[in-house]
Scaffold this motif. Structure first.
Motif, short mmCIF file in Angstrom:
data_model
loop_
_atom_site.label_atom_id
_atom_site.label_comp_id
_atom_site.label_asym_id
_atom_site.label_seq_id
_atom_site.Cartn_x
_atom_site.Cartn_y
_atom_site.Cartn_z
N THR A 11 -12.46 5.13 -6.48
CA THR A 11 -12.62 4.66 -4.89
C THR A 11 -11.61 3.94 -3.79
OG1 THR A 11 -14.50 6.45 -4.53
CG2 THR A 11 -14.10 5.42 -2.60
N VAL A 14 -7.85 3.67 -3.32
CA VAL A 14 -7.79 4.26 -2.36
C VAL A 14 -7.95 4.81 -1.29
CG1 VAL A 14 -8.32 7.20 -1.35
CG2 VAL A 14 -7.84 7.29 -4.09
N ILE A 15 -9.05 3.84 -0.88
CA ILE A 15 -8.95 3.16 0.36
C ILE A 15 -8.57 1.52 0.89
CG2 ILE A 15 -10.68 1.55 1.72
CD1 ILE A 15 -13.28 3.43 0.29
N GLY A 17 -5.50 1.11 -1.11
CA GLY A 17 -3.77 1.69 -0.33
C GLY A 17 -3.60 2.46 0.21
N SER A 18 -4.39 2.83 1.27
CA SER A 18 -4.34 3.43 2.19
C SER A 18 -4.26 2.83 3.65
CB SER A 18 -5.44 4.72 2.84
OG SER A 18 -5.76 5.84 1.55
N ALA A 19 -5.36 2.14 3.71
CA ALA A 19 -5.30 0.60 4.64
C ALA A 19 -3.71 0.46 4.35
CB ALA A 19 -5.86 -0.79 4.24
N LEU A 21 -1.03 1.39 3.83
CA LEU A 21 -0.08 2.20 4.51
C LEU A 21 0.07 1.77 5.80
CD1 LEU A 21 0.31 4.77 1.77
CD2 LEU A 21 1.25 3.39 1.81
N PHE A 22 -0.96 1.97 6.13
CA PHE A 22 -1.27 2.45 7.97
C PHE A 22 -0.78 0.78 8.27
CE2 PHE A 22 -4.44 5.40 6.84
CZ PHE A 22 -3.81 6.33 7.45
N TYR A 23 -0.94 -0.03 7.54
CA TYR A 23 -0.59 -1.54 8.27
C TYR A 23 0.79 -1.90 7.97
CZ TYR A 23 0.68 -6.38 7.98
OH TYR A 23 0.65 -7.81 8.33
N ARG A 25 2.75 1.05 8.09
CA ARG A 25 2.83 1.44 9.37
C ARG A 25 3.78 1.49 10.43
NH1 ARG A 25 7.25 4.85 11.00
NH2 ARG A 25 6.27 6.32 12.10
#
Length: 157
Positions: A11, A14-15, A17-19, A21-23, A25
């Motif tokens: 978990t 995943v959190i 990694g998502s953060a 990717l958003f950063y 982008r």
């Protein structure tokens, strides 16, 4: 209820990694260039697609790169404006343009006839704005050297 071993680690990965990717982008969106014509070559290409038989003599871009004025070989003026994902090319007839007072010497205020386009066009230098202004004025009759008014003035000097 028992969670499988390593659930919290998965978990967290995943959190994070998502953060990440958003950063990335978000950072990339701030670095991307503004939508517009990159150079005079883009303006020439856009104008040539619309008017393939008209040779271009000179191109002057606006400061923001969204518009270009093109001096054609037959002394007419072309105009290319880039908006969103497309560009529009047109021939400008100096006799039909409405020119208003500009706010400064690097800007030209033009209203195109029969179109919603026009407005203030800011150039990188005063010389570029003056050059495009002369193109838009059209051809003027040049007073010859045999003109009496010119002859009187030159004799008195």
């Amino acid at each position: 209820m028992n969670l499988p071993e390593g659930f919290w680690l998965l978990t967290a990965i995943v959190i994070v990694g998502s953060a990440l990717l958003f950063y990335l982008r978000w950072r990339r969106s701030g670095v991307e260039p503004e939508v517009g014509m990159a150079d005079t070559g883009s303006a020439i290409e856009s104008f040539s697609r619309a008017f393939p038989d008209l040779p271009i003599r000179n191109v002057v871009m606006t400061r923001d790169g969204s518009s270009a004025f093109l001096r054609l070989a037959d002394s007419r003026v072309g105009f290319v404006e880039h908006a969103a994902l497309h560009s529009a090319a047109r021939l400008l007839e100096p006799q039909t343009l409405t020119v208003g007072a500009p706010p400064d010497s690097q800007t030209i205020n033009i209203a195109f006839p029969g179109a919603a386009g026009g407005g203030l066009f800011e150039f990188s230098s005063v010389e570029e704005a003056a050059e495009v202004s002369l193109w838009l004025c059209g051809e003027f009759a040049v007073v010859g050297a045999d003109s009496p008014a010119l002859a009187e003035k030159s004799d008195g000097e």
